[in-house]
Design a protein around this motif. Structure first.
Motif, PDB file in Angstrom:
ATOM      1  N   GLU A  29       0.840  -1.216   0.000  1.00 54.88           N
ATOM      2  CA  GLU A  29       0.000   0.000   0.000  1.00 54.88           C
ATOM      3  C   GLU A  29       0.869   1.258   0.000  1.00 54.88           C
ATOM      4  N   LYS A  30       1.921   1.248   0.817  1.00 51.69           N
ATOM      5  CA  LYS A  30       2.818   2.406   0.901  1.00 51.69           C
ATOM      6  C   LYS A  30       3.543   2.594  -0.433  1.00 51.69           C
TER       7      LYS A  30
ATOM      8  N   GLU B 260       1.206   3.997  -2.948  1.00 54.58           N
ATOM      9  CA  GLU B 260       0.963   5.424  -2.672  1.00 54.58           C
ATOM     10  C   GLU B 260       2.106   6.269  -3.232  1.00 54.58           C
TER      11      GLU B 260
ATOM     12  N   LYS C 161       1.782  12.376   4.073  1.00 59.15           N
ATOM     13  CA  LYS C 161       1.749  12.477   2.612  1.00 59.15           C
ATOM     14  C   LYS C 161       3.167  12.508   2.053  1.00 59.15           C
TER      15      LYS C 161
END
Length: 115
Positions: A39-40, A43, A99
């Protein structure tokens, strides 16, 4: 602020030194020891592009078989390879307030984005 990388990387050392000298208190995430999630990585790829996240100039990439290298033609395959070979992740990746904002180290870019 979180700095993702590996501690013995010269680029990570330069970035961490610059951050410290400029008054930034950053948590360090060693993805060799703590790992990294798909997931990271996705992203980061969505923000920077998978071609930026995958370090094709490093020794880890060059040590991969030609078959593995040729398989990396899109984000899905890049993330699969990066999960298995975390040293092929371009570093550091800097996150602010959860973020991703910076990848690699460029002093002028750091100053422009973080100050």
């Amino acid at each position: 602020m979180i700095v993702y990388g590996i501690p013995n990387c010269n680029t990570v050392k330069k970035a961490r030194t610059w951050l410290e000298e400029n008054g930034f208190n950053a948590e360090f995430h060693d993805f060799k020891k703590k790992g990294i999630t798909p997931e990271k990585l996705n992203e980061w790829c969505n923000v920077f592009g998978w071609e930026q996240v995958l370090n094709k100039k490093g020794t880890t990439w060059r040590a991969l078989s030609l078959e593995v290298q040729q398989r990396v033609a899109d984000q899905k395959n890049a993330v699969e390879v990066l999960l298995q070979h975390t040293s092929a992740i371009k570093r550091p990746v800097i996150e602010v307030d959860g973020k991703p904002v910076l990848i690699s180290f460029n002093e002028a870019q750091y100053a422009a984005v973080l100050k």
